[in-house]
Enzyme design. Sequence first.
Site, PDB file in Angstrom:
ATOM      1  N   CYS A   1      12.672   6.323   2.080  1.00 60.70           N
ATOM      2  CA  CYS A   1      12.621   7.647   2.666  1.00 60.70           C
ATOM      3  C   CYS A   1      12.347   8.603   1.520  1.00 60.70           C
ATOM      4  CB  CYS A   1      13.968   8.023   3.283  1.00 60.70           C
ATOM      5  SG  CYS A   1      14.553   6.826   4.494  1.00 60.70           S
TER       6      CYS A   1
ATOM      7  N   ARG B   1       6.286   8.172   1.778  1.00 62.96           N
ATOM      8  CA  ARG B   1       7.473   7.323   1.684  1.00 62.96           C
ATOM      9  C   ARG B   1       8.066   7.024   3.054  1.00 62.96           C
ATOM     10  NH1 ARG B   1       9.491   7.253  -3.520  1.00 62.96           N
ATOM     11  NH2 ARG B   1      11.440   6.446  -2.712  1.00 62.96           N
TER      12      ARG B   1
ATOM     13  N   TRP C   1      12.173   6.899   7.045  1.00 63.34           N
ATOM     14  CA  TRP C   1      11.589   5.623   7.404  1.00 63.34           C
ATOM     15  C   TRP C   1      12.739   4.780   7.933  1.00 63.34           C
ATOM     16  CZ3 TRP C   1       7.040   4.610   8.617  1.00 63.34           C
ATOM     17  CH2 TRP C   1       6.641   3.278   8.823  1.00 63.34           C
TER      18      TRP C   1
ATOM     19  N   ASN D   1      18.523   8.401   0.699  1.00 66.20           N
ATOM     20  CA  ASN D   1      17.475   7.399   0.601  1.00 66.20           C
ATOM     21  C   ASN D   1      18.120   6.147   0.042  1.00 66.20           C
ATOM     22  OD1 ASN D   1      15.099   5.958   0.235  1.00 66.20           O
ATOM     23  ND2 ASN D   1      14.690   6.906  -1.751  1.00 66.20           N
ATOM     24  N   GLY D   2      18.001   5.037   0.775  1.00 63.10           N
ATOM     25  CA  GLY D   2      18.612   3.791   0.328  1.00 63.10           C
ATOM     26  C   GLY D   2      19.366   3.137   1.468  1.00 63.10           C
TER      27      GLY D   2
ATOM     28  N   GLU E   1      -7.036 -10.058  -1.482  1.00 67.99           N
ATOM     29  CA  GLU E   1      -6.873  -8.612  -1.562  1.00 67.99           C
ATOM     30  C   GLU E   1      -7.819  -7.904  -0.579  1.00 67.99           C
ATOM     31  OE1 GLU E   1      -4.773  -6.652  -2.690  1.00 67.99           O
ATOM     32  OE2 GLU E   1      -5.764  -4.719  -2.840  1.00 67.99           O
TER      33      GLU E   1
ATOM     34  N   LYS F   1      -6.549  -5.463   2.444  1.00 65.44           N
ATOM     35  CA  LYS F   1      -7.038  -4.099   2.654  1.00 65.44           C
ATOM     36  C   LYS F   1      -7.537  -3.949   4.092  1.00 65.44           C
ATOM     37  CE  LYS F   1      -5.643  -2.399  -0.093  1.00 65.44           C
ATOM     38  NZ  LYS F   1      -4.866  -2.994  -0.956  1.00 65.44           N
TER      39      LYS F   1
ATOM     40  N   GLU G   1      -4.568  -4.108   6.702  1.00 69.90           N
ATOM     41  CA  GLU G   1      -3.563  -3.047   6.693  1.00 69.90           C
ATOM     42  C   GLU G   1      -4.110  -1.711   7.184  1.00 69.90           C
ATOM     43  OE1 GLU G   1      -1.654  -2.212   2.920  1.00 69.90           O
ATOM     44  OE2 GLU G   1      -3.468  -2.595   1.791  1.00 69.90           O
TER      45      GLU G   1
ATOM     46  N   HIS H   1      -9.984 -27.462   5.660  1.00 67.69           N
ATOM     47  CA  HIS H   1      -8.712 -28.106   5.969  1.00 67.69           C
ATOM     48  C   HIS H   1      -7.970 -27.364   7.061  1.00 67.69           C
ATOM     49  CE1 HIS H   1      -9.186 -30.836   2.557  1.00 67.69           C
ATOM     50  NE2 HIS H   1      -9.685 -29.791   1.924  1.00 67.69           N
TER      51      HIS H   1
ATOM     52  N   LYS I   1       4.589   3.365   1.705  1.00 68.95           N
ATOM     53  CA  LYS I   1       4.015   3.151   0.373  1.00 68.95           C
ATOM     54  C   LYS I   1       4.916   2.303  -0.512  1.00 68.95           C
ATOM     55  CE  LYS I   1       1.146   3.961  -3.000  1.00 68.95           C
ATOM     56  NZ  LYS I   1      -0.145   3.298  -2.871  1.00 68.95           N
TER      57      LYS I   1
END
Lengths: 598, 383
Positions: free
Chosen positions: A2, A27, A78, A104-105, A471, A475, A478, A494, A593
């Site tokens: 947050c 955040r 969040w 936050n936490g 990667e 991208k 997401e 396979h 983030k």
Amino acid sequence: MCGIVGYVGERNAAPIIVEGLKCLEYRGYDSFGLAVADGTATDGGGKLTVVKKQGRISDAGSDVSLACGNIGIGHTRWATHGVPSDVNAHPHTDCTGDIAVVHNGIIENYAELKKTLIAEGHVFKSETDTEVIAHLLEKFRNAAAEKGLSGIEKVDFAVKNLMDTLEGSFALLILIRGFNGLIAIKRFSPLVLGIGDDELFASSDMTPILEHTQKILFLEDNDYAYLMPDGIRLFGYPSAKTVERDVKTVDWDVESAKKGGYEYFMEKEIFEQPAVFVNSFRQKIDDGAVSVLKKASSITVVACGSSYHAGLIFRYLMEKYCKIPVRVEIASEFLNFTTAKGTVVIAVTQSGETADTLAALRHAKANGCPVFAVTNVLGSSVTRIADYVLYTRAGPEISVAATKSFIAQCAVLLRIVSIIGKGIFEKELFEIYPVLEETLLFDPADASAVCKDAENIFYVGRGVYYPISLEGALKMKEITYIHAEGCAAGELKHGPFSLLTPKTPVVAVCTKDDAYPVMISNIKEMKARGAPVIAIGSGGDADLKEIADIFIPLPRSKNICEVISATIILQMIAYNTAVLLGRDVDKPRNLAKSVTVI
Amino acid sequence: MQAVILAGGEGQRVRPLTHSQPKVMIPVANRPILDYVIESVEKCGINDIIVVAGYRKEQVIRYLNDLDTGVSVVVQKKQLGVFDALRCAKDLIKGDFLLIPGDNYIDSESLSRLKAERNAMLTAEHPYPSNYGVVSVSGGMVKGISEKPALAESMTVSTGCFSLTPDIFNYPATCMIPDIITDMAKNGRPIRAVPANRWHDAIYAWDLLKMNRMALEMVKPSISGNVSKSASITGHVSIGIGTVISPYAVVSGDVVIGENSYIGPHTCIMPGTSIGSRVRVEPFTYVENSILMDDSSVGSHCRITDSVIAKGAKLGSNVAVEPSYSAVEVDGHFFKAFFGSVVGDNSTVAPFTVLKHCVIGNSSAVENGRIIEGFLPDGSIVK
């Protein structure tokens, strides 16, 4: 994960808090709230005004800024405990409404604390862990009053007892009616203070503060501070003695945290990459760090997400050019493994706050390994755990999807390979700037047109292009919400091969390196299953152009430069596809983030 | 007052230099042309600046983001002329404003005088008026503009700088600026012609050399970097941080050199030269009256004069440029121009090549030392 902001000064706090929260939206952005108090009111006044809402702060109406008072705290949330809602939004208050808390936490022992508090008659309004903090403070303040304490002593007593009681991670900002200031407490969650002209700021990171002042004070874990109109009083827990922390002047330009004329931050950040790569690669690395790296019998990289892929690229190059065994582990799984003595552990984290990576690093340190951190954020938690810190020079990255911070991590890790490999890439990478500039001229329209209608996309590559495929796929998924999967080209047969149809595009990265002939035959096999192939290859590769449906030539350059170029091409395809699909590129759904919870 | 600066057009006539950037971003004395325009606008007291970006907008925006002063950016999606570009900024315009092209040099004093008028334009005298809007002026007022006429009636041309009022947006979107100005002049809305002091436009790539010399005069001398004690630095010279000037190099101003470049031993960097960042000039090379853009390199024993070497271009050793005043053909027209060579982005030139009054396109390669004359298109390979 947050964001919190606080202000004490002569101005009206609410608009400053609101603007600050907008900077911290990356955040978390499912709900927000703020509380203000008028510190100048005499006793009996100074009533707290609390406003909180579900939704994004940037969508909030102007009424939020109307709350009056010169002291304020705010929070953009969040959700971790309790769904996003008006009630669960911070700040949380005690039974009397005289104490407001943003947090936050995670409070790990909140369930038992809540049970006790309810038994003592406290009434809870929300489902959050944070609310226990407000009620605990109320309880300790009452206890202090019974002991005959008053004024600042009452606050001291309450804060001390609060820190004794809470378990877990927290950065707290607290407003108490009648206390002319605000209280900031930090334990394992980020919190920085800003010192302006007759005004003070507190925030989860520097971006909201830089608009007002460049003087930043980094708190350490278990520090607590009283931010009062006449200055900061800073204490250490549990000693409760005054501590001194350096005030640093931070020259991050606040403008650079804004997107200028770009449509999205991600686009802005993609276009900053040539300079970011060069600045990150060219920096000096401390001699002590170099000698530790040179002595390493093996190296373990711990990271999450894109940083993990940067670690994998490092592995391929390190093993090939320096013959040093490298292990790359996902940070959240690292606790399951042992690490041999003599292994150097490198944690790669953009924010320096990634909870899983921090836990992994502590674990490695406990095993007696020398630990390195590669991070983008000065003074972040990881820098205090690591023995050596290598900074990426990416500047603030606002888009949730990592682009320039990933390139910067690659640059720093390549620099390590180059140093241990006696300068192998030095010449090539000093010439990379125009190559990356040329890469940015690529127009992803054709490739994106194919990708945007797909439900599944495969990314394949061999050797160092395997992590780059991972990667590229990350991208794509997401930010576009299209299912994308990165695969070692040899692994396709396979299993995943059975999924190939004319409706599943394959993005193949195939430059003229050692794996080229095998890769070409892999691409032909995929073509035979009818899958449309988007091939990224060396400039002027006529054979590949012939085979592929869409051929994307990289600028002519050295092999190692092509690795970085190809990454940028994949970012641009994903970005452009997301724009075509109308996605909120900078803030993809369900993602934040900096992942500061485990 | 506000200023709208147009930075959306490619500037096709400056090709090959517009491959990776629009004309406004081409560096003269190591600063984009747009930078001089913004500086003049700010000096004349306008702080509310709107830049219209279009072609390669990402490069323009990235540069604007690094400025100390904030500017607003609007994007013109398709390059459909000046009035269309101006209309992109319409929503941000609050009152009277200046309209200024971002790809010409204009001094701030001229802008101050333009600013003092409502409905006015800056005019200039030009020896080749047919490349511009030719203005007929009588009694200080504009009578009409004819755009790029084959036969010009006067030497007075439009600089493209206007002082305007928002009611210009009453004209339909499909109008062109010259038509609008002519219409206004005819229909009782007089447009004053204000002569400009210093105005300079580079039409073709080689014209940049003149603009470069003019801009070099304005550079503040400053020496950073690592300059050998036995190098000779004289005159007006600016050297950026991280740049190495080796022993026995002679740098004779006006010269500007960017950051992290390397100037080898026994080189001569002579007046009228701008060298960008991360450029390499190898030993025993002579450079005069030229622009070497970022990341370019010149081998040893070269003689480079009157040339524009674009970003990332690489010249081998013993390359000689032979400038001359001779004919060039552009769009079917022949005229004479003086220059040595123009080498496009990322092109390579083999050792012992002679560049004789030539323009080499982007990403081209001269693979063997020989004499090159005339125009080579982008992507050429000369075996």
